[in-house]
Design a protein around this motif. Structure first.
Motif, mmCIF file in Angstrom:
data_model
loop_
_atom_site.group_PDB
_atom_site.id
_atom_site.type_symbol
_atom_site.label_atom_id
_atom_site.label_comp_id
_atom_site.label_asym_id
_atom_site.label_seq_id
_atom_site.Cartn_x
_atom_site.Cartn_y
_atom_site.Cartn_z
ATOM 1 N N TRP A 1 0.841 -1.205 0.000
ATOM 2 C CA TRP A 1 0.000 0.000 0.000
ATOM 3 C C TRP A 1 0.873 1.250 0.000
ATOM 4 C CZ3 TRP A 1 -0.053 3.723 3.869
ATOM 5 C CH2 TRP A 1 -1.016 4.722 3.732
ATOM 6 N N GLN B 1 2.340 1.840 -3.376
ATOM 7 C CA GLN B 1 1.383 2.443 -4.297
ATOM 8 C C GLN B 1 1.194 3.926 -3.998
ATOM 9 O OE1 GLN B 1 -0.172 1.107 -7.018
ATOM 10 N NE2 GLN B 1 -0.946 3.178 -7.349
ATOM 11 N N ARG C 1 3.801 6.171 -5.425
ATOM 12 C CA ARG C 1 3.659 6.453 -6.848
ATOM 13 C C ARG C 1 2.904 7.758 -7.091
ATOM 14 N NH1 ARG C 1 2.016 0.324 -8.842
ATOM 15 N NH2 ARG C 1 4.138 -0.527 -8.868
ATOM 16 N N GLU D 1 9.026 5.542 -7.634
ATOM 17 C CA GLU D 1 8.843 4.128 -7.965
ATOM 18 C C GLU D 1 9.909 3.308 -7.251
ATOM 19 O OE1 GLU D 1 7.078 0.896 -9.157
ATOM 20 O OE2 GLU D 1 6.315 2.815 -9.925
ATOM 21 N N ASP E 1 8.512 -7.281 -5.806
ATOM 22 C CA ASP E 1 7.900 -6.145 -5.120
ATOM 23 C C ASP E 1 8.503 -5.988 -3.732
ATOM 24 O OD1 ASP E 1 6.172 -5.595 -7.242
ATOM 25 O OD2 ASP E 1 4.644 -6.961 -6.488
#
Length: 406
Positions: A315, A318, A321, A326, A370
């Motif tokens: 989370w 994200q 971003r 990134e 990730d």
């Protein structure tokens, strides 16, 4: 593009709610003192919002959101109150909180342009560089940003009569064992809850008291003298370090790191596991942290990794971003070798469908690069400060690692 170089400003929208356009049909009676007797029992149909209507905050947000998007801003995918616009070299970030707006850019000209844009549409009050917001004191210096709640802490000392009390070095002694204390003397529940609520708000800039406040918060339904004493011990600790806050230096880059830790049977009341996951940005201080109890008593570390820490780190990835950052392979530091081993050897739990699905969730994101699961020795585990009371030397060490300075 260095977000550390942002200079943040603040503005306030005058009579913000009066700018909201209503989508529903809303009628109001003729206001007292302004009745027109010739109209009898007729009512007014509103075209715009008025203070006091339930629709007001949403109507204002919709109006402002539409105005910003019409002018080229992009709304955040995670935080819907974040708006941004950027060119090749610069970015402008705008954060909305009801009628307060804070904004910053790596280019001063973008800030001036945004200020003129807003003042051309709404009646605005420019408040200069951000220094105070929602109880947080902000100092923007050449080498970094310092966030504290010094004024709020001093007000707490006065409110709860701690000005003449002596200070202590740690918020909770390692010998303290908090439980329901059924034989203890009752204290004023309203006052106890007010104290806990005030301390919970203070954790926004003081992660060092998170564990102690979380323990005391469990006894709000029937507080006893022992609970009040423990809560006031936190105040005595704060009395000796009222000006401590979070330091975010400009040097260094963004590097998110997750820390995972738990205490088996950490709660003496229901004997549940007390896990914590912490997400950091390396070199710029502590960012976010969370503490929660789990119902599970077995496979606790892996269970938590699958349902809490990994999901929260993803989370955060994200959300980053939205700031045009990134990151791949975010490390999650864990001092439990068994937990890491199980996630890498899924065949050993094939017969347990629920657990298997949780571990595959982790494994999939490891394969996608990730996240990475990495071992960290217990003496370097940052999460300890959130799961257990510590001795003074260990507490001060981790407090420094959190980025807390005075």
């Amino acid at each position: 593009m260095l977000l550390q170089e942002l200079i943040v400003y603040q503005m306030d929208v005058k009579n913000a709610f009066l700018n909201g356009l209503l989508e529903e049909e809303v009628y109001v009676e003729q206001p007292p003192g302004f009745e027109q007797k010739t109209l009898g029992d007729k009512v007014y149909k509103l075209k715009k919002a008025l203070y006091g209507l339930k629709q007001v905050p949403r109507a204002w947000y919709d109006t402002l959101s539409q105005f910003l998007t019409d002018n080229g801003f992009t709304k955040g995918k995670v935080d819907r109150t974040l708006f941004r616009i950027q060119d090749v070299e610069s970015i402008l970030l705008v954060q909305i909180y009801v009628d307060d707006i804070i904004f910053g850019s790596t280019n001063k000209k973008l800030c001036d342009k945004f200020s003129n844009l807003m003042q051309g549409k709404f009646e605005m009050s420019m408040m200069g560089e951000l220094t105070f917001f929602l109880g947080l004191q902000v100092k923007q210096l050449k080498d970094g940003t310092f966030i504290s709640q010094t004024k709020y802490t001093r007000d707490l000392m006065k409110k709860f009569g701690m000005e003449e009390k002596s200070s202590v070095k740690i918020p909770m002694n390692t010998s303290v064992k908090m439980d329901m204390d059924t034989d203890g003397k009752h204290v004023d529940q309203t006052r106890y809850r007010a104290l806990i609520g005030s301390l919970l708000y203070l954790t926004a800039s003081r992660p060092d008291i998170t564990f102690a406040v979380g323990v005391c918060a469990r006894f709000q339904s029937a507080p006893k003298e022992s609970h009040m004493t423990a809560a006031k011990t936190i105040l005595r600790y704060l009395k000796g370090c009222q000006e401590v806050g979070l330091w975010y230096p400009k040097e260094g880059g963004f590097k998110p790191i997750g820390y995972s830790d738990s205490t088996i049977f950490g709660c003496r009341v229901d004997r549940r596991v007390l896990p914590v996951h912490a997400k950091c940005l390396k070199h710029i201080g502590f960012l976010v942290w969370q503490e929660a109890k789990l119902n599970s008593h077995i496979h606790t570390e892996v269970h938590r990794l699958g349902t809490v820490i990994v999901a929260q780190v993803l989370w955060m990835r994200q959300q980053m971003r939205d700031y045009e950052i990134e990151e791949k392979e975010i490390p999650i530091m864990c001092d439990n070798t068994s937990a890491i081993a199980i996630t890498r050897n899924l065949f050993c739990i094939q017969e347990q469908t629920t657990l298997m699905s949780r571990y595959h969730f982790i494994g999939d994101h490891v394969e996608k690069k990730d996240i990475t699961l990495e071992y960290i020795s217990t003496d370097k585990q940052l999460g300890d400060i959130f799961t257990k009371p510590l001795c003074e030397s260990r507490f001060e060490e981790l407090k420094h690692e959190l980025g807390l300075i005075e």
